[in-house]
Design a protein around this motif. Structure first.
Motif, short mmCIF file in Angstrom:
data_model
loop_
_atom_site.label_atom_id
_atom_site.label_comp_id
_atom_site.label_asym_id
_atom_site.label_seq_id
_atom_site.Cartn_x
_atom_site.Cartn_y
_atom_site.Cartn_z
N PRO A 1 -6.84 0.45 2.53
CA PRO A 1 -6.23 1.39 3.35
C PRO A 1 -5.28 2.53 2.40
CG PRO A 1 -5.06 -0.59 3.15
CD PRO A 1 -6.41 -0.94 2.59
N GLU A 2 -5.04 3.43 3.27
CA GLU A 2 -4.12 4.68 2.45
C GLU A 2 -2.77 3.91 2.10
OE1 GLU A 2 -4.82 7.60 1.25
OE2 GLU A 2 -6.82 7.44 1.94
N ARG A 3 -2.24 3.20 2.94
CA ARG A 3 -1.08 2.25 2.81
C ARG A 3 -1.18 0.93 3.39
NH1 ARG A 3 2.42 4.04 -1.02
NH2 ARG A 3 4.14 3.10 0.01
N PHE A 4 -0.59 -0.03 2.49
CA PHE A 4 -0.62 -1.37 3.06
C PHE A 4 0.92 -1.67 3.96
CE2 PHE A 4 -3.42 -2.52 -0.13
CZ PHE A 4 -4.33 -3.11 0.38
N GLU A 5 0.90 -2.17 5.16
CA GLU A 5 1.98 -2.28 5.81
C GLU A 5 3.12 -3.01 5.10
OE1 GLU A 5 1.59 -3.32 10.17
OE2 GLU A 5 -0.59 -2.96 9.92
N PRO A 6 4.10 -3.10 5.37
CA PRO A 6 5.26 -4.04 4.48
C PRO A 6 5.08 -5.37 4.57
CG PRO A 6 6.51 -2.33 5.53
CD PRO A 6 5.09 -2.12 6.00
N GLN A 7 4.98 -6.35 3.65
CA GLN A 7 4.99 -7.58 3.72
C GLN A 7 3.75 -8.15 3.97
OE1 GLN A 7 7.71 -9.54 6.37
NE2 GLN A 7 9.53 -9.07 4.88
N LYS B 1 -3.24 -2.16 -9.93
CA LYS B 1 -2.61 -0.72 -9.64
C LYS B 1 -3.02 0.06 -8.52
CE LYS B 1 -2.26 0.07 -14.98
NZ LYS B 1 -2.82 0.85 -15.97
N MET B 2 -4.22 -0.10 -8.04
CA MET B 2 -4.70 0.57 -6.81
C MET B 2 -3.82 -0.06 -5.77
SD MET B 2 -8.82 0.86 -7.70
CE MET B 2 -9.19 1.94 -6.08
N LEU B 3 -3.97 -1.43 -5.71
CA LEU B 3 -2.83 -2.17 -4.46
C LEU B 3 -1.44 -1.41 -4.62
CD1 LEU B 3 -4.55 -5.38 -4.63
CD2 LEU B 3 -5.12 -3.68 -3.11
N THR B 4 -0.87 -1.42 -5.66
CA THR B 4 0.66 -1.14 -5.59
C THR B 4 0.84 0.28 -5.37
OG1 THR B 4 0.45 -1.29 -8.27
CG2 THR B 4 1.17 -3.41 -6.95
N GLU B 5 -0.04 0.98 -5.94
CA GLU B 5 0.00 2.55 -5.60
C GLU B 5 0.05 2.67 -4.10
OE1 GLU B 5 -3.04 3.97 -7.96
OE2 GLU B 5 -1.89 4.14 -9.64
N ARG B 6 -0.66 1.85 -3.44
CA ARG B 6 -0.81 1.96 -1.91
C ARG B 6 0.33 0.89 -1.12
NH1 ARG B 6 -5.15 3.27 -4.35
NH2 ARG B 6 -6.58 4.59 -3.12
N GLY B 7 1.44 0.76 -1.80
CA GLY B 7 2.63 -0.01 -1.25
C GLY B 7 2.34 -1.52 -1.11
N ALA B 8 1.43 -2.01 -1.77
CA ALA B 8 1.42 -3.65 -1.65
C ALA B 8 2.59 -4.22 -2.72
CB ALA B 8 0.10 -4.06 -2.33
#
Length: 217
Positions: A124-130, A151-158
């Motif tokens: 997804p473009e952004r992961f929801e908080p938590q 890196k790809m996950l954390t760049e999307r808010g994970a």
């Protein structure tokens, strides 16, 4: 105080049994695939302990009221299999977590440079908080693919502290890289082998998990 990577190798006889079957080079494709599914299931079982948020509830039994807990469905849960090999363990993960969203990520390693490149991205473009995230990566040798994924996950808010890795086999080079860059991630592995050869293969390892799962070379 700096965080330190947590790597768990569950001392579970079922995990050890299926890992041994997967290592054997004469194991036929259907049985190898079963071994990977089973390791995916049992390692996921270990990984989600104290990881999934729960709700306190009361239920009516045939005789009285009882207190209990249900998994909190309001907190997003995601599984990220790294293709192709990650598909071999995905079924086992899904059997335990059927409501999780599945985000496929396709990475291929250059056999000369050992660097990973992405050919499929369904994140997804952004992961929801938590959001709780399980990465399914059967083999972690040099660490290139898993670092690219993190890196790809954390760049999307994970949040790295809400990421756990399901892994059949890993080796020190990958663990060292993760510890340097993402020490809050937790890893649940079938075994840690000590050697990565000049071609980037884990030794003794189990070969190519993708090829052995799908009968290709």
């Amino acid at each position: 105080m700096a965080s330190q990577l947590r790597v768990y190798v569950p001392p579970h006889p079922i995990i050890r049994h299926w890992l041994t079957i997967a290592r054997e080079k004469h194991t036929p494709v259907p049985l190898f695939r079963t071994a990977m599914i089973e390791m995916g299931k049992w390692l996921t079982y270990e990984a989600v302990r104290e990881f999934l948020p729960v709700q306190e509830v009361n239920v009516e039994t045939p005789l009285a009221t009882a207190s209990g807990q249900l998994i909190d469905g309001s907190i997003p849960l995601a599984i990220v299999p790294i293709l192709r090999a990650g598909l071999s363990m995905l079924e086992g993960c899904q059997n335990l977590l059927p409501t999780a969203n599945i985000y496929h990520l396709g990475l291929v390693r250059n056999e000369e440079t050992l660097e990973a490149s992405c050919y499929l991205n369904r994140l997804p473009e952004r992961f929801e908080p938590q959001t709780r995230i399980l990465i399914v990566e059967p083999m972690m040798a040099t660490g290139g693919s898993i670092i690219t994924t993190l890196k790809m996950l954390t760049e999307r808010g994970a949040d790295a502290s809400f990421i756990r890795i399901i892994n059949a086999l890993c080796a020190p080079p990958a663990l060292q890289l993760i510890n340097q860059q993402f020490p809050d991630v937790q890893i649940y592995s079938g075994c840690i082998d000590e050697v990565v050869n000049e071609k980037g293969w884990i030794v003794p390892g189990l070969g190519d998990a993708g090829d052995r799962s799908f009968g290709t070379e």
